[in-house]
Design a protein around this motif. Sequence first.
Motif, PDB file in Angstrom:
ATOM      1  N   ASN A  33       6.094   8.130 -11.967  1.00 28.05           N
ATOM      2  CA  ASN A  33       5.789   7.301 -10.061  1.00 28.05           C
ATOM      3  C   ASN A  33       6.155   5.961 -10.405  1.00 28.05           C
ATOM      4  O   ASN A  33       5.910   5.184 -11.359  1.00 28.05           O
ATOM      5  N   PRO A  34       6.885   5.625  -9.432  1.00 27.75           N
ATOM      6  CA  PRO A  34       7.756   4.307  -9.865  1.00 27.75           C
ATOM      7  C   PRO A  34       6.745   3.391  -9.794  1.00 27.75           C
ATOM      8  O   PRO A  34       7.227   2.005 -10.170  1.00 27.75           O
ATOM      9  N   ALA A  35       5.473   3.090  -9.126  1.00 24.30           N
ATOM     10  CA  ALA A  35       4.532   2.191  -9.334  1.00 24.30           C
ATOM     11  C   ALA A  35       4.186   1.658 -10.697  1.00 24.30           C
ATOM     12  O   ALA A  35       4.116   1.326 -11.494  1.00 24.30           O
ATOM     13  N   LEU A  36       3.575   3.264 -10.819  1.00 22.37           N
ATOM     14  CA  LEU A  36       2.888   3.581 -12.269  1.00 22.37           C
ATOM     15  C   LEU A  36       4.020   2.840 -13.544  1.00 22.37           C
ATOM     16  O   LEU A  36       3.665   2.524 -14.173  1.00 22.37           O
ATOM     17  N   ASP A  37       5.494   3.423 -13.669  1.00 23.25           N
ATOM     18  CA  ASP A  37       6.239   3.129 -14.226  1.00 23.25           C
ATOM     19  C   ASP A  37       6.833   1.710 -14.179  1.00 23.25           C
ATOM     20  O   ASP A  37       6.675   0.759 -15.138  1.00 23.25           O
ATOM     21  N   VAL A 111      -2.104  -4.729  -3.083  1.00 29.21           N
ATOM     22  CA  VAL A 111      -1.183  -3.294  -2.814  1.00 29.21           C
ATOM     23  C   VAL A 111      -1.214  -3.646  -1.526  1.00 29.21           C
ATOM     24  O   VAL A 111       0.574  -3.176  -0.718  1.00 29.21           O
ATOM     25  N   ASN A 112      -1.894  -3.675  -0.589  1.00 24.75           N
ATOM     26  CA  ASN A 112      -1.777  -3.550   1.278  1.00 24.75           C
ATOM     27  C   ASN A 112      -0.801  -4.926   1.423  1.00 24.75           C
ATOM     28  O   ASN A 112      -0.019  -4.445   2.510  1.00 24.75           O
ATOM     29  N   ASP A 113      -1.407  -5.892   1.365  1.00 23.94           N
ATOM     30  CA  ASP A 113      -0.193  -6.740   1.829  1.00 23.94           C
ATOM     31  C   ASP A 113       1.037  -6.263   2.100  1.00 23.94           C
ATOM     32  O   ASP A 113       1.519  -6.492   2.424  1.00 23.94           O
ATOM     33  N   THR A 114       1.630  -6.367  -0.190  1.00 22.60           N
ATOM     34  CA  THR A 114       3.094  -5.959   0.140  1.00 22.60           C
ATOM     35  C   THR A 114       3.371  -4.906   0.682  1.00 22.60           C
ATOM     36  O   THR A 114       5.219  -4.662   1.003  1.00 22.60           O
ATOM     37  N   HIS A 141       8.253  -0.682  -0.890  1.00 23.77           N
ATOM     38  CA  HIS A 141       8.737   0.261  -1.202  1.00 23.77           C
ATOM     39  C   HIS A 141       7.393   1.047  -2.177  1.00 23.77           C
ATOM     40  O   HIS A 141       7.196   1.827  -2.189  1.00 23.77           O
ATOM     41  N   ILE A 142       7.071   0.191  -3.811  1.00 20.05           N
ATOM     42  CA  ILE A 142       6.893   0.632  -4.937  1.00 20.05           C
ATOM     43  C   ILE A 142       5.497  -0.087  -4.500  1.00 20.05           C
ATOM     44  O   ILE A 142       4.538   1.351  -5.130  1.00 20.05           O
ATOM     45  N   ALA A 143       5.010  -0.359  -3.572  1.00 16.52           N
ATOM     46  CA  ALA A 143       3.090  -0.960  -2.625  1.00 16.52           C
ATOM     47  C   ALA A 143       3.262   0.674  -2.081  1.00 16.52           C
ATOM     48  O   ALA A 143       1.357   0.961  -2.304  1.00 16.52           O
ATOM     49  N   ARG A 144       4.075   0.797  -1.695  1.00 19.82           N
ATOM     50  CA  ARG A 144       3.379   2.719  -0.557  1.00 19.82           C
ATOM     51  C   ARG A 144       3.584   3.155  -1.427  1.00 19.82           C
ATOM     52  O   ARG A 144       2.989   4.089  -0.896  1.00 19.82           O
ATOM     53  N   SER A 145       4.058   3.462  -2.160  1.00 22.45           N
ATOM     54  CA  SER A 145       4.544   5.036  -3.276  1.00 22.45           C
ATOM     55  C   SER A 145       2.953   4.461  -4.389  1.00 22.45           C
ATOM     56  O   SER A 145       2.022   5.628  -4.325  1.00 22.45           O
TER      57      SER A 145
END
Length: 203
Positions: A33-37, A111-114, A141-145
């Motif tokens: 997942n890009p967020a975890l990366d 995260v929610n704000d981003t 996009h990363i935050a949504r992911s």
Amino acid sequence: MRTPVTGSTGDDIASSRVTGQDGDVDFAFVSGNPALDLAGTVGSRRDAPVDTLTEPADLERWVAECEELPDRVTADAETFASALELREAIYRLALDRVHGRAFNRSSLRTVNDTATWPVLAIKLSDAGLRMSGDLRATLSHIARSAITLLADPGACLKECGRADCTRIYLDRSRGARRTWCGMEECGNRVKAAAYRARRRAGR
């Protein structure tokens, strides 16, 4: 002002060699997942954190190397600081999920704000999906992911089994039996260390 790196209270690898501020560094995209990366761009958080994003240019290269993000973005000091803040928030929330505890409220807000920022544009072609947008849209996009992943009760998140690694990854293996974030980076190290230990014990 740089966001401080937080410490941790917690199988195939695909990496690309890039040149960072302090020389060559590896960006590994093994977390599923890009967020975890993004969270994984800091290694060894428990003892001696190693940050591979030391300047805006590093972040630009990381985005370019991530297959799920646009090919090119420009990072200034402000958006770079926002990216580091988002990274640490994602890491804290992922660690909360791994340990089965309530989410950190400050990290949730970040995260929610981003996620409310402008989104990436997408286009379909014979080559497949193409994304475009600036760094703010990329961070959105990363935050949504991250939100989609962390809200999924069926997602199996784990912390790497190597003692010196604090990377959190999504385990999609059959029976959720994956032990390390990446075989090349961590699995082989663990196996080599165990082999050396057996050799010493047998002497």
